[in-house]
Enzyme design. Structure first.
Site, PDB file in Angstrom:
ATOM      1  CG  HIS A 185      -1.884   1.109   1.245  1.00  0.00           C
ATOM      2  ND1 HIS A 185      -2.258   1.766   2.394  1.00  0.00           N
ATOM      3  CD2 HIS A 185      -2.546   1.733   0.233  1.00  0.00           C
ATOM      4  CE1 HIS A 185      -3.093   2.732   2.098  1.00  0.00           C
ATOM      5  NE2 HIS A 185      -3.280   2.735   0.799  1.00  0.00           N
ATOM      6  CD  GLU A 232      -0.421   1.252   5.872  1.00  0.00           C
ATOM      7  OE1 GLU A 232      -0.630   1.683   7.003  1.00  0.00           O
ATOM      8  OE2 GLU A 232      -1.314   1.187   5.005  1.00  0.00           O
ATOM      9  CG  ASN A 257      -5.609   4.863   4.550  1.00  0.00           C
ATOM     10  OD1 ASN A 257      -4.934   5.883   4.535  1.00  0.00           O
ATOM     11  ND2 ASN A 257      -5.869   4.160   3.463  1.00  0.00           N
TER      12      ASN A 257
HETATM   13  N1  CAA Z   1       4.227  13.454  -8.064  1.00  0.00           N
HETATM   14  C1  CAA Z   1       5.566  13.521  -7.934  1.00  0.00           C
HETATM   15  N2  CAA Z   1       6.188  14.421  -7.142  1.00  0.00           N
HETATM   16  C2  CAA Z   1       5.410  15.309  -6.501  1.00  0.00           C
HETATM   17  C3  CAA Z   1       4.004  15.305  -6.600  1.00  0.00           C
HETATM   18  C4  CAA Z   1       3.416  14.331  -7.439  1.00  0.00           C
HETATM   19  N3  CAA Z   1       2.105  14.239  -7.593  1.00  0.00           N
HETATM   20  N4  CAA Z   1       3.515  16.312  -5.826  1.00  0.00           N
HETATM   21  C5  CAA Z   1       4.570  16.911  -5.270  1.00  0.00           C
HETATM   22  N5  CAA Z   1       5.712  16.317  -5.657  1.00  0.00           N
HETATM   23  C6  CAA Z   1       7.061  16.637  -5.241  1.00  0.00           C
HETATM   24  C7  CAA Z   1       7.537  17.937  -5.821  1.00  0.00           C
HETATM   25  O1  CAA Z   1       8.143  17.758  -7.092  1.00  0.00           O
HETATM   26  C8  CAA Z   1       8.514  18.382  -4.779  1.00  0.00           C
HETATM   27  O2  CAA Z   1       9.745  17.695  -4.958  1.00  0.00           O
HETATM   28  P1  CAA Z   1      11.150  18.358  -4.577  1.00  0.00           P
HETATM   29  O3  CAA Z   1      11.058  18.803  -3.158  1.00  0.00           O
HETATM   30  O4  CAA Z   1      12.120  17.239  -4.803  1.00  0.00           O
HETATM   31  O5  CAA Z   1      11.342  19.487  -5.528  1.00  0.00           O
HETATM   32  C9  CAA Z   1       7.920  17.906  -3.457  1.00  0.00           C
HETATM   33  O6  CAA Z   1       7.047  16.839  -3.819  1.00  0.00           O
HETATM   34  C10 CAA Z   1       7.161  18.998  -2.750  1.00  0.00           C
HETATM   35  O7  CAA Z   1       6.117  19.458  -3.643  1.00  0.00           O
HETATM   36  P2  CAA Z   1       5.616  20.962  -3.760  1.00  0.00           P
HETATM   37  O8  CAA Z   1       6.723  21.900  -3.364  1.00  0.00           O
HETATM   38  O9  CAA Z   1       4.972  21.145  -5.086  1.00  0.00           O
HETATM   39  O10 CAA Z   1       4.427  21.074  -2.766  1.00  0.00           O
HETATM   40  P3  CAA Z   1       4.370  20.802  -1.231  1.00  0.00           P
HETATM   41  O11 CAA Z   1       5.625  21.193  -0.541  1.00  0.00           O
HETATM   42  O12 CAA Z   1       3.090  21.401  -0.826  1.00  0.00           O
HETATM   43  O13 CAA Z   1       4.249  19.224  -1.122  1.00  0.00           O
HETATM   44  C11 CAA Z   1       2.989  17.247  -0.967  1.00  0.00           C
HETATM   45  C12 CAA Z   1       3.238  18.519  -1.762  1.00  0.00           C
HETATM   46  C13 CAA Z   1       4.220  16.369  -1.018  1.00  0.00           C
HETATM   47  C14 CAA Z   1       1.810  16.545  -1.618  1.00  0.00           C
HETATM   48  C15 CAA Z   1       2.722  17.646   0.526  1.00  0.00           C
HETATM   49  O14 CAA Z   1       1.751  18.652   0.565  1.00  0.00           O
HETATM   50  C16 CAA Z   1       2.288  16.502   1.374  1.00  0.00           C
HETATM   51  O15 CAA Z   1       3.092  15.725   1.872  1.00  0.00           O
HETATM   52  N6  CAA Z   1       0.930  16.376   1.603  1.00  0.00           N
HETATM   53  C17 CAA Z   1       0.357  15.316   2.384  1.00  0.00           C
HETATM   54  C18 CAA Z   1       0.179  14.104   1.513  1.00  0.00           C
HETATM   55  C19 CAA Z   1      -0.371  12.927   2.285  1.00  0.00           C
HETATM   56  O16 CAA Z   1      -0.633  12.966   3.477  1.00  0.00           O
HETATM   57  N7  CAA Z   1      -0.552  11.815   1.548  1.00  0.00           N
HETATM   58  C20 CAA Z   1      -1.117  10.611   2.097  1.00  0.00           C
HETATM   59  C21 CAA Z   1      -2.587  10.544   1.782  1.00  0.00           C
HETATM   60  S1  CAA Z   1      -3.328   9.063   2.381  1.00  0.00           S
HETATM   61  C22 CAA Z   1      -3.078   7.952   1.143  1.00  0.00           C
HETATM   62  O17 CAA Z   1      -2.582   8.215   0.094  1.00  0.00           O
HETATM   63  C23 CAA Z   1      -3.486   6.560   1.471  1.00  0.00           C
HETATM   64  C24 CAA Z   1      -4.764   6.114   0.909  1.00  0.00           C
HETATM   65  O18 CAA Z   1      -4.949   4.917   0.857  1.00  0.00           O
HETATM   66  C25 CAA Z   1      -5.814   7.026   0.507  1.00  0.00           C
END
Ligand code: CAA
Length: 327
Positions: free
Chosen positions: A143, A155, A193
């Site tokens: 996961h 996971e 989750n």
């Molecule tokens: N794909 C690839 N890389 C990405 C990306 C994507 N979709 N979105 C952001 N990035 C990368 C950027 O390129 C950047 O990389 P560098 O630092 O190397 O340059 C880095 O991530 C940071 O991105 P940004 O500066 O554009 O934006 P940010 O600082 O706001 O970060 C984020 C974006 C990483 C999404 C951050 O906001 C974050 O960690 N958010 C929380 C995400 C989270 O909690 N996810 C889990 C959800 S639960 C789940 O997924 C499980 C399920 O089963 C539903």
């Protein structure tokens, strides 16, 4: 066993998660076979891969040569038979048990007997999938979190039927890819989750009851709890349909009202407002994916300060520095 025990890995389904997983594997130096149902879906998958690695190039995190190498490691196909010589296949198709079972029946048919088959499900039972295959000892859950190239946690889910060697090999692979594996049993919501969605659902409930606005809840959790995103921004990123599926699955097992999906979430999903991927969820997004109409956009806020004295002056200076109009 080490991560080197897998060298050719298949990914079935190249939506947001599947394409992200394929990218992580290719970045880790593995040969990847990406499968989609038809040519259009395959092109969308190619677009995800090019877009994500292209963004890294733009940010100076990847050279164009390295991007070419990564993309060159991913062979795209609409033919399941191309998975025949994979050691591991990860399924990342939409969260419908009938669809996953169909995919696993096909994988069972085309993959080598010793190949490990994994599902990236976030809401279905891995055991439910495993028992319909001819190789339940080789079925695991892997996961990933969204966005897969960024989030460190993976996971690794073992059912009561999974052989320990398959779990250890997959966990070693995950570690070798620079991610953090957590190995757990097959329980709804796994670890992250199960904890995260009680919180996300409560945020939706607070919005529903008028406790606070969307923007204030998001701002509070971002600025006050040090989270990278507020709960509504995060739900929109995950996809509200996925959020609802995860909550329904956890609630079916826990019967805990914290997991009983908030009506506003169900309403948005029914209306087809699924978050970023459809351009609207709790927020609206423009074509480039930027948020429209969030509180921090547009005209500066106007702050009225009643009273005079050092405290009022300090407050006025603070608001002014933050870009507000002070009256
Ligand atoms: N794909 C690839 N890389 C990405 C990306 C994507 N979709 N979105 C952001 N990035 C990368 C950027 O390129 C950047 O990389 P560098 O630092 O190397 O340059 C880095 O991530 C940071 O991105 P940004 O500066 O554009 O934006 P940010 O600082 O706001 O970060 C984020 C974006 C990483 C999404 C951050 O906001 C974050 O960690 N958010 C929380 C995400 C989270 O909690 N996810 C889990 C959800 S639960 C789940 O997924 C499980 C399920 O089963 C539903």
């Amino acid at each position: 066993m080490d991560e080197g025990s897998f060298s050719r890995v298949g990914v079935v389904g190249l939506g947001t998660m599947g394409a992200g997983i394929a990218e992580v594997l290719a970045r880790g130096g593995l040969a990847v076979v990406g499968i989609e149902v038809n040519q259009d879906a395959l092109e969308r998958g190619r677009g995800h891969l090019e877009g994500s690695t292209g963004r890294a190039v733009k940010r100076g995190r990847l050279t164009e040569d390295a991007q070419r190498e990564i993309l060159g490691r991913v062979a795209l196909s609409t033919d399941f038979a191309d998975l025949g010589d994979c050691d591991l296949v990860i399924e990342a198709v939409p969260e419908r048990l009938d669809l996953k079972r169909k995919v696993f029946a096909e994988l069972d048919r085309v993959c080598r007997d010793d190949a490990v088959l994994a599902t990236n499900t976030s809401s279905l039972s891995v055991t439910d999938i495993a028992v319909t295959t001819g190789r339940p000892t080789k079925i695991v859950g892997v996961h990933f979190f969204n966005p897969a190239p960024v989030m460190k946690l993976v996971e690794v889910i073992a059912t009561v039927l999974t052989e320990p060697d398959a779990v250890a090999r997959v966990a070693a692979l995950v570690k070798g890819l620079g991610k953090t594996p957590v190995t757990i049993g097959d329980r709804a919501g796994f670890v992250a989750n199960r904890l995260l969605f009680g919180y996300l659902n409560q945020a939706a409930g607070m919005l529903e009851s008028g406790h606070a606005t969307r923007d204030d809840i998001d701002a509070a959790m971002k600025a006050g709890a040090g989270l990278p995103m507020g709960p509504f921004t995060l739900m929109d990123l995950i996809g509200l349909d996925t959020c609802l599926e995860v909550l329904d699955a956890i609630y079916a097992e826990s019967r805990d009202r914290r997991h009983a999906a908030s009506p506003v979430l169900r309403e948005l999903v029914t209306a087809g407002l699924l978050g970023r991927k459809t351009g609207r969820g709790f927020y609206s997004y423009d074509a480039s994916g930027e948020t429209e109409g969030a509180a921090d956009e547009g005209a500066p806020p106007v702050v009225g300060i009643v009273g005079v004295g050092p405290l009022a002056d300090a407050l006025a200076a603070l608001c002014d520095r933050a870009g507000a109009q002070v009256r």
